[in-house]
Design a protein around this motif. Structure first.
Motif, PDB file in Angstrom:
ATOM      1  N   ALA A  18      -1.112  -1.076  33.450  1.00  0.00           N
ATOM      2  CA  ALA A  18      -0.427  -0.216  34.422  1.00  0.00           C
ATOM      3  C   ALA A  18       0.706   0.563  33.772  1.00  0.00           C
ATOM      4  O   ALA A  18       0.858   1.770  34.019  1.00  0.00           O
ATOM      5  CB  ALA A  18       0.101  -1.071  35.571  1.00  0.00           C
ATOM      6  N   ILE A  19       1.494  -0.112  32.956  1.00  0.00           N
ATOM      7  CA  ILE A  19       2.611   0.552  32.270  1.00  0.00           C
ATOM      8  C   ILE A  19       2.099   1.703  31.416  1.00  0.00           C
ATOM      9  O   ILE A  19       2.656   2.811  31.416  1.00  0.00           O
ATOM     10  CB  ILE A  19       3.404  -0.454  31.423  1.00  0.00           C
ATOM     11  N   SER A  20       1.003   1.455  30.690  1.00  0.00           N
ATOM     12  CA  SER A  20       0.431   2.487  29.823  1.00  0.00           C
ATOM     13  C   SER A  20      -0.148   3.647  30.634  1.00  0.00           C
ATOM     14  O   SER A  20       0.137   4.818  30.346  1.00  0.00           O
ATOM     15  CB  SER A  20      -0.655   1.867  28.943  1.00  0.00           C
ATOM     16  N   GLN A  21      -0.931   3.327  31.649  1.00  0.00           N
ATOM     17  CA  GLN A  21      -1.606   4.379  32.414  1.00  0.00           C
ATOM     18  C   GLN A  21      -0.632   5.245  33.199  1.00  0.00           C
ATOM     19  O   GLN A  21      -0.917   6.425  33.450  1.00  0.00           O
ATOM     20  CB  GLN A  21      -2.635   3.749  33.355  1.00  0.00           C
ATOM     21  N   LEU A  22       0.510   4.691  33.568  1.00  0.00           N
ATOM     22  CA  LEU A  22       1.515   5.465  34.296  1.00  0.00           C
ATOM     23  C   LEU A  22       2.434   6.252  33.365  1.00  0.00           C
ATOM     24  O   LEU A  22       3.331   6.956  33.836  1.00  0.00           O
ATOM     25  CB  LEU A  22       2.356   4.540  35.184  1.00  0.00           C
ATOM     26  N   GLY A  23       2.209   6.118  32.068  1.00  0.00           N
ATOM     27  CA  GLY A  23       3.051   6.827  31.115  1.00  0.00           C
ATOM     28  C   GLY A  23       4.467   6.286  31.047  1.00  0.00           C
ATOM     29  O   GLY A  23       5.407   7.017  30.738  1.00  0.00           O
ATOM     30  N   LYS A  24       4.624   4.989  31.319  1.00  0.00           N
ATOM     31  CA  LYS A  24       5.952   4.383  31.327  1.00  0.00           C
ATOM     32  C   LYS A  24       6.258   3.596  30.055  1.00  0.00           C
ATOM     33  O   LYS A  24       7.249   2.863  30.000  1.00  0.00           O
ATOM     34  CB  LYS A  24       6.115   3.489  32.553  1.00  0.00           C
ATOM     35  N   THR A  25       5.423   3.757  29.040  1.00  0.00           N
ATOM     36  CA  THR A  25       5.717   3.144  27.756  1.00  0.00           C
ATOM     37  C   THR A  25       7.045   3.681  27.230  1.00  0.00           C
ATOM     38  O   THR A  25       7.271   4.889  27.202  1.00  0.00           O
ATOM     39  CB  THR A  25       4.595   3.446  26.746  1.00  0.00           C
ATOM     40  N   GLY A  26       7.928   2.783  26.843  1.00  0.00           N
ATOM     41  CA  GLY A  26       9.262   3.181  26.399  1.00  0.00           C
ATOM     42  C   GLY A  26      10.277   3.196  27.532  1.00  0.00           C
ATOM     43  O   GLY A  26      11.480   3.247  27.279  1.00  0.00           O
ATOM     44  N   LYS A  27       9.791   3.154  28.766  1.00  0.00           N
ATOM     45  CA  LYS A  27      10.678   3.137  29.925  1.00  0.00           C
ATOM     46  C   LYS A  27      10.672   1.782  30.635  1.00  0.00           C
ATOM     47  O   LYS A  27      11.657   1.420  31.277  1.00  0.00           O
ATOM     48  CB  LYS A  27      10.260   4.226  30.919  1.00  0.00           C
ATOM     49  N   VAL A  28       9.553   1.082  30.538  1.00  0.00           N
ATOM     50  CA  VAL A  28       9.405  -0.230  31.167  1.00  0.00           C
ATOM     51  C   VAL A  28       8.961  -1.224  30.103  1.00  0.00           C
ATOM     52  O   VAL A  28       8.020  -0.958  29.349  1.00  0.00           O
ATOM     53  CB  VAL A  28       8.370  -0.198  32.309  1.00  0.00           C
ATOM     54  N   THR A  29       9.655  -2.352  30.027  1.00  0.00           N
ATOM     55  CA  THR A  29       9.255  -3.412  29.101  1.00  0.00           C
ATOM     56  C   THR A  29       8.700  -4.593  29.884  1.00  0.00           C
ATOM     57  O   THR A  29       9.026  -4.798  31.055  1.00  0.00           O
ATOM     58  CB  THR A  29      10.432  -3.869  28.221  1.00  0.00           C
ATOM     59  N   LEU A  30       7.881  -5.384  29.204  1.00  0.00           N
ATOM     60  CA  LEU A  30       7.187  -6.495  29.845  1.00  0.00           C
ATOM     61  C   LEU A  30       7.527  -7.815  29.163  1.00  0.00           C
ATOM     62  O   LEU A  30       7.481  -7.919  27.930  1.00  0.00           O
ATOM     63  CB  LEU A  30       5.675  -6.263  29.790  1.00  0.00           C
ATOM     64  N   TYR A  31       7.848  -8.791  29.978  1.00  0.00           N
ATOM     65  CA  TYR A  31       8.036 -10.181  29.542  1.00  0.00           C
ATOM     66  C   TYR A  31       7.106 -11.016  30.419  1.00  0.00           C
ATOM     67  O   TYR A  31       7.002 -10.764  31.631  1.00  0.00           O
ATOM     68  CB  TYR A  31       9.481 -10.624  29.726  1.00  0.00           C
ATOM     69  N   GLY A  32       6.429 -11.988  29.832  1.00  0.00           N
ATOM     70  CA  GLY A  32       5.490 -12.722  30.670  1.00  0.00           C
ATOM     71  C   GLY A  32       4.956 -13.979  30.039  1.00  0.00           C
ATOM     72  O   GLY A  32       5.455 -14.451  29.010  1.00  0.00           O
ATOM     73  N   PHE A  33       3.923 -14.504  30.664  1.00  0.00           N
ATOM     74  CA  PHE A  33       3.165 -15.595  30.076  1.00  0.00           C
ATOM     75  C   PHE A  33       2.019 -14.974  29.287  1.00  0.00           C
ATOM     76  O   PHE A  33       1.461 -13.951  29.688  1.00  0.00           O
ATOM     77  CB  PHE A  33       2.694 -16.563  31.160  1.00  0.00           C
ATOM     78  N   CYS A  34       1.687 -15.572  28.167  1.00  0.00           N
ATOM     79  CA  CYS A  34       0.891 -14.901  27.143  1.00  0.00           C
ATOM     80  C   CYS A  34      -0.530 -14.557  27.585  1.00  0.00           C
ATOM     81  O   CYS A  34      -1.237 -15.383  28.155  1.00  0.00           O
ATOM     82  CB  CYS A  34       0.818 -15.755  25.888  1.00  0.00           C
ATOM     83  N   ALA A  35      -0.925 -13.331  27.273  1.00  0.00           N
ATOM     84  CA  ALA A  35      -2.291 -12.877  27.458  1.00  0.00           C
ATOM     85  C   ALA A  35      -3.089 -13.196  26.198  1.00  0.00           C
ATOM     86  O   ALA A  35      -2.573 -13.097  25.079  1.00  0.00           O
ATOM     87  CB  ALA A  35      -2.316 -11.370  27.726  1.00  0.00           C
ATOM     88  N   ALA A  36      -4.345 -13.583  26.370  1.00  0.00           N
ATOM     89  CA  ALA A  36      -5.177 -13.967  25.231  1.00  0.00           C
ATOM     90  C   ALA A  36      -5.353 -12.807  24.259  1.00  0.00           C
ATOM     91  O   ALA A  36      -5.682 -11.683  24.658  1.00  0.00           O
ATOM     92  CB  ALA A  36      -6.542 -14.437  25.733  1.00  0.00           C
ATOM     93  N   ASN A  37      -5.084 -13.081  22.993  1.00  0.00           N
ATOM     94  CA  ASN A  37      -5.338 -12.137  21.886  1.00  0.00           C
ATOM     95  C   ASN A  37      -4.554 -10.834  21.995  1.00  0.00           C
ATOM     96  O   ASN A  37      -4.936  -9.832  21.392  1.00  0.00           O
ATOM     97  CB  ASN A  37      -6.844 -11.813  21.799  1.00  0.00           C
ATOM     98  N   GLN A  38      -3.461 -10.837  22.731  1.00  0.00           N
ATOM     99  CA  GLN A  38      -2.674  -9.618  22.926  1.00  0.00           C
ATOM    100  C   GLN A  38      -1.435  -9.654  22.038  1.00  0.00           C
ATOM    101  O   GLN A  38      -0.573 -10.521  22.197  1.00  0.00           O
ATOM    102  CB  GLN A  38      -2.250  -9.489  24.391  1.00  0.00           C
ATOM    103  N   PRO A  39      -1.306  -8.723  21.089  1.00  0.00           N
ATOM    104  CA  PRO A  39      -0.139  -8.719  20.211  1.00  0.00           C
ATOM    105  C   PRO A  39       1.134  -8.301  20.934  1.00  0.00           C
ATOM    106  O   PRO A  39       1.102  -7.468  21.850  1.00  0.00           O
ATOM    107  CB  PRO A  39      -0.508  -7.712  19.116  1.00  0.00           C
ATOM    108  N   LEU A  40       2.252  -8.860  20.525  1.00  0.00           N
ATOM    109  CA  LEU A  40       3.558  -8.422  21.030  1.00  0.00           C
ATOM    110  C   LEU A  40       3.917  -7.088  20.383  1.00  0.00           C
ATOM    111  O   LEU A  40       3.574  -6.834  19.222  1.00  0.00           O
ATOM    112  CB  LEU A  40       4.628  -9.464  20.706  1.00  0.00           C
TER     113      LEU A  40
END
Length: 322
Positions: free
Chosen positions: A246-268
């Motif tokens: 959602a962050i990527s598709q809305l063009g909010k990269t650099g404006k919204v950061t994500l903290y969470g429980f780990c997604a499989a095989n997803q790099p930080l």
């Protein structure tokens, strides 16, 4: 970069971990089927779509084989009614014990009550069964095994404050699952950690239903409806997957950061700043070991809370998921 939170083991019954009842040991009567040369352990899981449950299922199979137990696995496809029907199936089959990862915290109490009535010991794992519902049904589990959920959420909140500074303006939205006790505990830990910053505000919580596709939609709606949100906390691995999209598709990269429980095989990365990883395979191993101990007449702790691994860079290993 990985940090481990401290292990907590509680030897007595602890109501907020849904153990509702006394610790069980040598004086507890066991089903006659437990006297078989290879007792059967029924394992009830919500699904095998989530990588979390794929890892847990395989660990139950592998560790039970090492322990001389036969395993029968039932997959509920995220349906409470399916799971209760499968539990009744275990009862009809005369299993020796059941490891229950309930689909939902409240309805899971009905499964526990049915097993109690049949005299089959219940070991709950991952999803905490509602203590209130257990009390209502006069039901109890032998043991609960899972992560230290509040500490996982707290660690994410503390990492956010470390990354942004003590007085940074933070408006956070939560991509959660309000129907589950563990996810609510994670949200509470995250929220409490942010209270150290007077400029931090926690806004809406949306329900991802632990599904990446649902998470994508509800995160999109949340960010569009609350343009001031600059942080998202996703309290499950599938929730994290959808929130990142959602962050990527809305063009909010650099404006919204994500903290969470780990997604499989997803790099930080610069957007996905930190995650807390559970180890479901380890939880299954612990359950099998304690089932064996219980069957042998030994005392087992009512609650075992395992540490989470905290990642701020790199990629969590397979099986280190939220």
């Amino acid at each position: 970069m990985v940090a481990a939170l401290a292990v907590t083991v509680l030897a007595g019954a602890c109501s907020n971990q849904a153990t509702s009842g006394e610790n069980s040991g040598a004086n507890t009567a066991l089903p006659s089927s437990c006297k078989q040369s290879k007792p059967v352990l029924g394992v009830a899981l919500p699904n095998t779509v989530n990588p979390y449950y794929v890892a847990m299922r395989q660990s139950f199979i592998d560790n039970a084989a090492k322990s001389g137990l036969e395993v029968k696995v039932a997959i509920a496809n995220d349906s409470d009614s399916n799971q209760l029907s499968q539990i009744n199936g275990f009862i009809q089959q005369g299993v020796c014990a059941v490891a229950l990862n309930a689909v939902n915290s409240g309805p899971g109490a009905a499964s526990v009550a049915a097993l109690n009535q049949a005299g089959i010991p219940v070991f709950s794992v991952n999803v905490i069964i509602s203590p209130d519902d257990l009390k209502t049904q006069n039901a109890r589990v032998v043991q609960y095994v899972g992560a230290d959920q509040p500490e996982g959420g707290k660690a994410m909140g503390e990492q956010l404050l470390k990354d942004t500074g003590a007085n940074a303006k933070i408006v956070a939205g939560i991509v959660g699952d309000p129907d589950q006790i563990p996810t609510n505990q994670r949200d509470q830990g995250f929220t409490e950690a942010l209270r150290a910053n007077p400029e931090a505000k926690v806004g809406p919580t949306v329900n991802s239903k632990v599904d990446p596709n649902v998470s994508l939609q509800v995160t999109t709606d949340m960010l569009q409806g609350n343009p001031d949100i600059n942080v998202v906390f996703a309290d499950t691995g599938p929730g994290t997957v959808g929130a990142l999209q959602a962050i990527s598709q809305l063009g909010k990269t650099g404006k919204v950061t994500l903290y969470g429980f780990c997604a499989a095989n997803q790099p930080l990365d610069a957007t996905y700043r930190a995650c807390a990883a559970q180890e479901p395979a380890d939880y299954a191993r612990i359950v099998v070991e304690n089932v064996q101990k219980h069957l042998g007449g030994g005392q087992v702790p009512a609650t075992i809370l395992q540490p989470l691994k905290i990642f701020t860079s790199g990629v969590p290993a397979p099986g280190e998921v939220g």
